[in-house]
Design a protein around this motif. Structure first.
Motif, PDB file in Angstrom:
ATOM      1  N   ALA C  96       0.831  -1.202   0.000  1.00  0.00           N
ATOM      2  CA  ALA C  96       0.000   0.000   0.000  1.00  0.00           C
ATOM      3  C   ALA C  96       0.862   1.248   0.000  1.00  0.00           C
ATOM      4  O   ALA C  96       0.549   2.231  -0.678  1.00  0.00           O
ATOM      5  CB  ALA C  96      -0.923  -0.001   1.221  1.00  0.00           C
ATOM      6  N   GLY C 141      -1.254   0.454  -6.418  1.00  0.00           N
ATOM      7  CA  GLY C 141      -1.697   0.729  -5.055  1.00  0.00           C
ATOM      8  C   GLY C 141      -2.935  -0.042  -4.642  1.00  0.00           C
ATOM      9  O   GLY C 141      -3.207  -0.184  -3.451  1.00  0.00           O
ATOM     10  N   GLY C 144      -2.397  -3.270  -2.137  1.00  0.00           N
ATOM     11  CA  GLY C 144      -2.194  -3.187  -0.700  1.00  0.00           C
ATOM     12  C   GLY C 144      -3.509  -3.378   0.036  1.00  0.00           C
ATOM     13  O   GLY C 144      -3.644  -4.261   0.900  1.00  0.00           O
ATOM     14  N   ALA C 145      -4.507  -2.571  -0.348  1.00  0.00           N
ATOM     15  CA  ALA C 145      -5.802  -2.682   0.316  1.00  0.00           C
ATOM     16  C   ALA C 145      -6.446  -4.032   0.031  1.00  0.00           C
ATOM     17  O   ALA C 145      -7.002  -4.680   0.923  1.00  0.00           O
ATOM     18  CB  ALA C 145      -6.712  -1.553  -0.165  1.00  0.00           C
ATOM     19  N   SER C 161     -11.862  -4.809   1.631  1.00  0.00           N
ATOM     20  CA  SER C 161     -11.002  -4.991   0.470  1.00  0.00           C
ATOM     21  C   SER C 161     -11.792  -4.964  -0.822  1.00  0.00           C
ATOM     22  O   SER C 161     -11.399  -4.316  -1.791  1.00  0.00           O
ATOM     23  CB  SER C 161     -10.313  -6.340   0.538  1.00  0.00           C
ATOM     24  OG  SER C 161      -9.391  -6.357   1.530  1.00  0.00           O
ATOM     25  N   PHE C 259      -0.257   1.674   6.719  1.00  0.00           N
ATOM     26  CA  PHE C 259      -1.513   1.917   5.994  1.00  0.00           C
ATOM     27  C   PHE C 259      -1.958   3.368   6.133  1.00  0.00           C
ATOM     28  O   PHE C 259      -2.367   4.018   5.158  1.00  0.00           O
ATOM     29  CB  PHE C 259      -2.615   0.997   6.520  1.00  0.00           C
ATOM     30  CG  PHE C 259      -2.696  -0.311   5.805  1.00  0.00           C
ATOM     31  CD1 PHE C 259      -2.894  -0.355   4.443  1.00  0.00           C
ATOM     32  CD2 PHE C 259      -2.579  -1.502   6.485  1.00  0.00           C
ATOM     33  CE1 PHE C 259      -2.980  -1.560   3.776  1.00  0.00           C
ATOM     34  CE2 PHE C 259      -2.656  -2.707   5.832  1.00  0.00           C
ATOM     35  CZ  PHE C 259      -2.856  -2.733   4.475  1.00  0.00           C
TER      36      PHE C 259
END
Lengths: 100, 179, 371
Positions: C96, C141, C144-145, C161, C259
């Motif tokens: 992330a 990116g 990451g989430a 997510s 995060f």
């Protein structure tokens, strides 16, 4: 400078790995990923040969391959979803209704 | 691209490609696929194809692989389906792949390719756009039609049509089963 | 050769430190700013041996935010849930954070600086396809989430997510469309070139900034950018009242800090993009490479380092202003429902972006070529 042949060899290797993936894996999604791998190997080969010839047409072909790969992934995954709903599995061996 | 950097990316690409086909968990395969795609993108940039390399990162990694992730989530594929006794086909695959690599390598080592020098705008977006909207205009326009057909097709295939057979299916979107 | 390498390294470290520090400052800003907006006092507890209180200074929560909270968060237990995918769980915070940090590379933070015989471009990596690079990094990116929530083995996290990745890829389209319109106007993908093209004035007083060409594009990028940084009103992936904390519910300690840092760095990134594309980046109104040219013909000569410094300060002010604007929006609006979010993205912003693109294209053809 790296000789173009090295790139072509790497492309061949990646393509072979993708082929093996299609043959040995039963999970439809992983089979699909292997197909993407093969497409990418071909893309790399196109770029390498285009660079060797000094023309940008190889890049345009890669551009089109990417679009077609996107379409193929969307349609293929849609089919996998629909198949999963009927069979509750993504094991390629289970889909044998059309087998003789 | 210097040989050292090429060797780094090439090794990483091959290892992660093997990871794609050998990992048990589909999500791990997916992660390995992302690494392979990024390595190939880097190699493309090394071949002066800057725009296409970055497009590869945007289109493949940013969009197509996310689609795979969605489907893995939707189907809740924790583990692979059980492999049945299929040693024969694996052997065949290994032999076939070895033959393929051998043939292509033999073919490639015998061709002598001299690399042309290219001017500085090779691989730029401007050059790519000039070709796409010039020589390849019709193909490009047809591509839009292809995308449209794909959108319609995917909606038609993947949509959950109301059907009594599907009425009492378990919900497919859930976290790992609590065993 | 070596000196170029050193200069590049210094620029890279400078920008990364700048972004990380600005993220931390934003955290403080958000705590005190939100307190101001909601008529509270906000962080005011921690102090250093009571020095500030004895001197009669107001406690602004600076010690809270910059010393006490980091100490607290980094000394927490590094928790890994039962049956979590350990590898992905550890990897996700970095997936992330890093794409956001690397996407600052092609954003220019100043004009050319001349030191001795060296001409230093004040941009970490002058890329001819800088915008494509930023879009590629933003695309990375998502993972990451996405993987963080999946790997935590938690339903809320997984829901977060799914929401995050759907939201990100939906709003990336709008973002891309608004950026493409700007690229069409300036005819280049190089952000430094885009900044240069925004120098000068119309009618002798109106700065030639991108906002004048692309007002709608600016609004689209602002909205899409806020959605990309997953903040209220688009904070469904982490909506506290619905999903505990969304995809980082299970995270603690340094990983959670990563995060949060990624979130704040994304705010800075969106601000930097908006100021570069629409507000001239490092351009100061009426300032040219040899000094101020005020309307009315006055010329105020300035040397190159001063001009470069002024440009950098102007860029900083613009970035901080848009960060502030985003925080203001975050504390003003309520959260969308998920279907409203998707409706806005696909039926509202996307068609607007397409219309903007077409109008821009027609206008460019009508006036005969880009700027």
């Amino acid at each position: 400078m790296t000789p173009i042949n090295y790139y072509l060899g790497l492309g061949a290797l990646l393509f072979a790995i993708g082929t093996v993936g299609v043959l040995i894996r039963r999970n439809l999604i992983v089979v699909f990923m292997s197909i993407e791998l093969m497409l990418n190997a071909v893309n790399l080969t196109f770029i390498a040969l285009g660079r060797a010839m000094g023309s940008a047409d190889g890049q345009v072909i890669v551009f089109f391959v990417m679009i077609v790969a996107g379409v193929e992934a969307a349609v293929g995954l849609g089919i996998i979803l629909a198949a999963f709903r009927n069979r509750l599995t993504v094991n390629a061996d289970e889909f044998n209704l059309l087998r003789w | 691209m210097p040989l050292g950097i090429f060797a780094f990316f090439a090794t990483l690409a091959v290892i992660s490609a093997l990871g794609v086909i050998l990992q048990r968990s589909p999500v791990h395969s997916l992660l390995a696929l992302i690494v392979t795609l990024l390595c190939v993108a880097a190699l493309m940039i090394g071949l002066d194809a800057l725009a296409v390399g970055l497009l590869q990162a945007i289109v493949y990694v940013g969009a197509i692989v996310v689609l795979f992730l969605f489907v893995i989530w939707l189907l809740n594929l924790e583990r692979d389906p059980e492999e049945s006794g299929r040693l024969g086909i694996k052997l065949l695959a290994a032999v076939g792949a070895a033959a393929l690599v051998g043939e292509l390598t033999a073919f490639l080592t015998r061709t002598h390719m001299s690399q042309q020098t290219v001017n500085s705008d090779y691989g730029s977006m401007a050059q790519l756009a000039g070709l796409i909207f010039g020589n390849y205009l019709i193909a490009f326009e047809v591509t839009s039609l292809l995308l449209l057909v794909a959108v319609v097709g995917v909606v038609a295939v993947a949509r959950r049509w109301p059907s009594p057979r599907l009425a009492n299916r378990p919900p497919t979107l859930s976290a790992k089963p609590q065993t | 050769m070596l000196i170029d390498l050193i200069i590049s390294a210094i620029k890279a470290i400078f920008v990364v430190l700048l972004v990380l520090n600005l993220s931390a400052v934003l955290l403080w800003f958000e705590r005190k700013g939100s307190a101001l907006i909601q008529d509270r006092i906000g962080a005011n507890r921690a102090g250093l041996f009571g020095i500030g209180r004895r001197l009669g200074l107001p406690n602004l929560g600076i010690i809270n935010t910059f010393i006490a909270d980091p100490l607290k968060i980094f000394t927490k237990e590094d928790f890994v849930p039962d049956r979590a995918d350990k590898f992905l769980y550890t990897l996700a915070p970095f997936l992330a954070l890093f794409p956001v940090l690397i996407s600052f590379a092609p954003i220019p933070f100043g004009d050319r600086l001349i030191v001795g015989s060296h001409q230093i471009e004040l941009v970490v990596c002058p890329l001819t396809a800088g915008i494509l690079y930023i879009l590629a990094a933003l695309g990375l990116g998502v993972y990451g989430a996405a993987l963080g929530g999946w790997a935590s083995n938690n339903r809320w996290a997984l829901l977060g997510s799914v929401r995050a990745s759907a939201q990100l890829i939906s709003y990336e389209l709008t973002m891309g469309l608004s950026i493409i319109a700007v690229v069409m106007v300036y005819g280049t993908l190089d952000l430094q070139e885009i900044c240069r093209a925004q120098s000068g004035t119309w009618f002798g007083w109106l700065p030639k900034w991108g906002i004048v060409y692309q007002p709608l594009g600016f609004l689209l990028l602002l909205v899409a950018g806020i959605a990309e940084s997953r903040r209220i009103p688009f904070d469904l992936p982490e909506g506290e009242s619905e999903l505990v904390a969304g995809y980082f519910t299970e995270y603690s300690g340094g990983k959670q800090a990563a995060f949060m840092l990624a979130d704040f760095a994304e705010i800075v990134l969106v601000s930097a993009l908006i100021s570069t594309l629409f507000f001239g980046g490092w351009q100061v109104p009426y300032l040219q490479s040899d000094g101020f040219h005020l309307p009315g013909g006055t010329w105020l000569p300035l040397s190159n380092p001063v001009v470069a410094l002024l440009g950098f300060v102007a860029f900083g002010i613009k970035v901080v202003f848009f960060c502030w604007l985003q925080i203001l929006i975050r504390w003003t609006l309520p959260r969308f429902r998920y279907d409203q979010l998707m409706t806005l993205g696909w039926k509202g912003l996307l068609p607007l972006g397409l219309v903007n693109l077409m109008v821009t294209a027609v206008a460019i053809v009508a006036v005969g070529g880009s700027v």
